[in-house]
Scaffold this motif. Structure first.
Motif, PDB file in Angstrom:
ATOM      1  N   PHE A   1      -6.187  -5.318  38.127  1.00 40.64           N
ATOM      2  CA  PHE A   1      -6.734  -4.917  36.837  1.00 40.64           C
ATOM      3  C   PHE A   1      -7.951  -5.771  36.539  1.00 40.64           C
TER       4      PHE A   1
ATOM      5  N   ILE B   1     -11.972  -1.137  23.258  1.00 44.78           N
ATOM      6  CA  ILE B   1     -12.355   0.125  22.647  1.00 44.78           C
ATOM      7  C   ILE B   1     -12.456  -0.078  21.150  1.00 44.78           C
TER       8      ILE B   1
ATOM      9  N   VAL C   1      -5.933   0.387  40.140  1.00 45.45           N
ATOM     10  CA  VAL C   1      -5.140  -0.113  39.012  1.00 45.45           C
ATOM     11  C   VAL C   1      -3.664   0.134  39.288  1.00 45.45           C
ATOM     12  N   ARG C   2      -3.343   1.310  39.808  1.00 47.34           N
ATOM     13  CA  ARG C   2      -1.943   1.612  40.118  1.00 47.34           C
ATOM     14  C   ARG C   2      -1.384   0.683  41.176  1.00 47.34           C
TER      15      ARG C   2
ATOM     16  N   ARG D   1      -1.783  -0.432  24.003  1.00 48.42           N
ATOM     17  CA  ARG D   1      -1.028   0.659  24.609  1.00 48.42           C
ATOM     18  C   ARG D   1      -1.819   1.314  25.733  1.00 48.42           C
ATOM     19  N   LEU D   2      -3.136   1.347  25.583  1.00 42.50           N
ATOM     20  CA  LEU D   2      -3.950   1.915  26.657  1.00 42.50           C
ATOM     21  C   LEU D   2      -3.886   1.075  27.916  1.00 42.50           C
ATOM     22  N   GLY D   3      -3.739  -0.239  27.732  1.00 40.60           N
ATOM     23  CA  GLY D   3      -3.609  -1.107  28.912  1.00 40.60           C
ATOM     24  C   GLY D   3      -2.419  -0.704  29.761  1.00 40.60           C
TER      25      GLY D   3
ATOM     26  N   PHE E   1      -1.460   2.218  30.347  1.00 40.99           N
ATOM     27  CA  PHE E   1      -1.605   3.644  30.682  1.00 40.99           C
ATOM     28  C   PHE E   1      -0.921   4.022  31.994  1.00 40.99           C
ATOM     29  N   THR E   2      -1.045   3.174  33.009  1.00 38.29           N
ATOM     30  CA  THR E   2      -0.521   3.556  34.329  1.00 38.29           C
ATOM     31  C   THR E   2       0.977   3.289  34.470  1.00 38.29           C
ATOM     32  N   ARG E   3       1.571   2.682  33.438  1.00 38.15           N
ATOM     33  CA  ARG E   3       2.995   2.352  33.583  1.00 38.15           C
ATOM     34  C   ARG E   3       3.882   3.541  33.272  1.00 38.15           C
ATOM     35  N   LYS E   4       5.015   3.576  33.940  1.00 44.56           N
ATOM     36  CA  LYS E   4       5.898   4.724  33.745  1.00 44.56           C
ATOM     37  C   LYS E   4       7.272   4.276  33.224  1.00 44.56           C
TER      38      LYS E   4
ATOM     39  N   ARG F   1      -4.776  -6.756  26.981  1.00 43.00           N
ATOM     40  CA  ARG F   1      -4.737  -5.384  27.485  1.00 43.00           C
ATOM     41  C   ARG F   1      -4.476  -5.378  28.991  1.00 43.00           C
TER      42      ARG F   1
ATOM     43  N   GLU G   1      -3.422   0.108  19.655  1.00 45.31           N
ATOM     44  CA  GLU G   1      -3.816   1.238  20.506  1.00 45.31           C
ATOM     45  C   GLU G   1      -4.492   0.743  21.775  1.00 45.31           C
TER      46      GLU G   1
ATOM     47  N   PRO H   1     -11.003   3.843  41.157  1.00 45.62           N
ATOM     48  CA  PRO H   1     -10.495   2.737  40.337  1.00 45.62           C
ATOM     49  C   PRO H   1      -9.078   2.974  39.818  1.00 45.62           C
ATOM     50  N   GLU H   2      -8.746   4.233  39.467  1.00 43.08           N
ATOM     51  CA  GLU H   2      -7.398   4.448  38.917  1.00 43.08           C
ATOM     52  C   GLU H   2      -6.329   4.183  39.970  1.00 43.08           C
TER      53      GLU H   2
END
Lengths: 297, 274
Positions: B98, B107, B93-94, B117-119, B121-124, B166, B114, B89-90
């Protein structure tokens, strides 16, 4: 005289308590994020202490270099342990995983004994003075260092879980693994990270206790003392773990005081935390800070 | 099966599911040859009764099937020309898909921010871009801005909004929405659906919407598939589906004359499509 002894014991209790708290926090970290009850937590202390001892005595590295090296080693150790032993167990029944951690604990004990022997080895003197005077009380410098490092670690933990991306990911994984995965979090990485941090931070406690009492297998008993701290705090609360640690540390020392002054039973010091554990669990079965799930009505 | 409707040919198909079979626990066959195409930048809906396999189809696409001991055993799923069936799954998502899972699944012991921000997660692309996008989400859902406590204390509608927000934070190319109307009041359903439509229009994100509320879903979707017991039984453009007699009877209701018990038998028989 006795009141200053009492004060001394209270200070000692608080300092040892922060150490219990830090190790309890590590235990909770693994439990929360991977649902594994890690009975080998005490062996992390043991391995960390022996590693540091070996680096300082056999490799003759300066302590200020050996100490961080121990951290690095323990981090790698935690990751490898998770990948090799615990990753294949993901999805297996809880009881199997618990048996494996008990097995690990026995295994590490034996390996450590075969490498370093069964006798306690004194840690080389790191600090030039035997004790430091803090407000008229004698405190061992190792304890003072441990207090500072523990506090730094606690603040770092708080920051990590509140603001860092990986910390949030770990909390998400603790909340629900499927949800975490749906957000693109690699649960495997989170698990490895939990073990790495836990091993690393436990090693700190191992080194400090080793510096005070000498390095020996008895160190892993510290890991057993952490159980009451964890359970008093509620198995899944990090704040609870710290407070639980402080309670157990204080209690031990107060029990020693009471024992030495009035009761003369001999080793109330060791058993008192467990008595209190039983009493607290009778009153609050989920510990002082155990999970209360949010329920909307 | 009904006549396949003419699909909008000019569109680029972003997601294509070809004849997949899904098996849970190595024995339970849940999907029996499901195929569907989703054109880029559109809203496509997947309708059907409970247990038809709608959620399973979404989880097969997002890779979450693996977390439930499920597996795609036949067929393939291509996203932007690349095979993604049975990937982690990860990784999916990348790649830009989604899933907003059924029942919101925010959560609960974290704050709104928070969660958002977790949504991401995969962004850089850095903290500033993420802060910007949090503001964007708050512009879409103004009522989330004032909520400072834990997300678990939000109302059902707000939790759904947070779940969608998210998903937006990940800046995905495609969002899989699993029953966003679940447990919401009709008014809130309207509000949430309006935002989904706006989201698709503004950002060009592709949406695959699974719904029980066929009436609402067909209001915003351009194309629909209907599933029953693990198969697609009907597909078509929105207007074809809305005007289809069977769809009207089984999914849209609103038929003025009351059904009597006399007709129940034939009704039950007709409820089977194949």
């Amino acid at each position: 005289m006795t009141s200053s002894l009492l004060l001394q014991l209270i200070i000692n209790g608080l300092i040892v308590g922060t150490l219990y708290g830090v190790v309890a926090m590590c235990f909770v970290l693994i439990y929360k994020s991977t649902q594994v009850v890690n009975f080998a937590q005490g062996e992390f202390l043991l391995i960390g202490a022996w590693t540091c001892w070996w680096l300082v005595t056999s490799m003759e590295l300066p302590f200020w270099f050996a100490f961080p090296m121990t951290f690095v080693f323990m981090m790698v150790f935690g990751i490898v342990l998770q990948m090799v032993v615990l990753r294949p167990l993901i999805g297996e029944p809880v009881i199997s995983v618990i048996m494996v951690t008990i097995g690990l604990s026995i295994f590490f004990q034996a390996v450590i004994k075969s490498i370093f022997g069964v006798w306690a080895q004194p840690f080389p003197e790191i600090f030039p003075v035997k004790s430091v005077d803090v407000f008229g009380l004698a405190v061992q410098p190792a304890y003072l260092m441990s207090l500072v490092v523990s506090l730094v670690i606690m603040v770092a933990f708080a920051w990590f879980f509140k603001y860092s991306r990986m910390g949030l990911a770990m909390r998400a994984t603790a909340f629900n693994q499927q949800v975490a995965q749906s957000l693109g979090i690699s649960v495997k990485n989170v698990f490895a990270m939990a073990w790495a941090i836990s091993a690393m931070v436990s090693a700190l406690a191992g080194v400090v206790v080793g510096m005070v009492n000498g390095v020996s297998s008895a160190l892993s008993f510290f890991g057993i003392k952490v159980f009451p701290a964890v359970i008093v705090g509620g198995l899944d609360s990090i704040v609870g773990a710290i407070i639980g640690g402080l309670i157990i540390g204080l209690l031990e020392n107060l029990a020693e005081y009471a024992d030495g002054q009035f009761l003369h039973l001999g080793n109330l010091y060791t058993v008192a935390p467990f008595y209190v554990l039983v009493i607290i669990l009778m009153i609050k079965p989920y510990g002082l800070f155990g999970t209360k799930t949010i329920e909307r009505v | 099966m009904a006549e396949p409707a003419v699909k909008p040919a000019a569109d680029e198909i972003i997601l294509s599911v070809n004849n997949i079979e899904v098996v849970y626990d190595d024995v339970i066959l849940v999907l029996r040859g499901v195929s569907l195409d989703v054109p880029k930048g559109r809203i496509v809906t997947l309708l059907g009764p409970n247990g038809a396999g709608k959620s399973t189809t979404l989880k097969a696409i997002s890779g979450l099937l693996g977390t439930e001991d499920g597996e795609v055993t036949r067929g393939n799923i291509t996203f932007m020309g690349e095979e993604i069936a049975n990937r982690a799954p990860e990784e999916i998502v990348r790649r830009g898909i989604f899933q907003v899972m059924e029942g919101r699944r925010i959560i609960e012991d974290m704050t709104v921010t928070e969660n958002l921000r977790l949504g991401a997660f995969t962004r850089k692309d850095g903290a500033a871009a993420i802060r910007n996008d949090i503001e964007m989400v708050f512009d879409y859902f103004p009522r989330l801005r004032e909520r400072v406590g834990l997300a678990g204390y939000l109302s059902g509608g707000e939790q759904q909004m947070l779940a969608i927000g998210r998903a937006m934070m990940a800046r995905p190319k495609m969002i899989l929405l699993d029953e966003p109307s679940m447990g919401l009041s009709p008014l809130l359903v309207k509000e949430v659906f309006a935002i989904i439509e706006k989201l698709c229009r503004d950002t060009g994100v592709t949406i695959l919407l699974v719904e029980q509320n066929a009436r609402m879903a067909l209001k915003i979707a351009e194309f629909g598939y209907i599933m029953e017991s693990g198969k697609i039984v009907l597909d078509g453009a929105k207007d074809d589906l809305v005007n289809n007699e069977d769809v009207k009877e089984f999914y849209l209701g609103g038929d003025k004359e009351r059904k009597s018990f006399k007709n129940l038998k034939s009704y039950k028989r007709r409820k089977r499509w194949l």
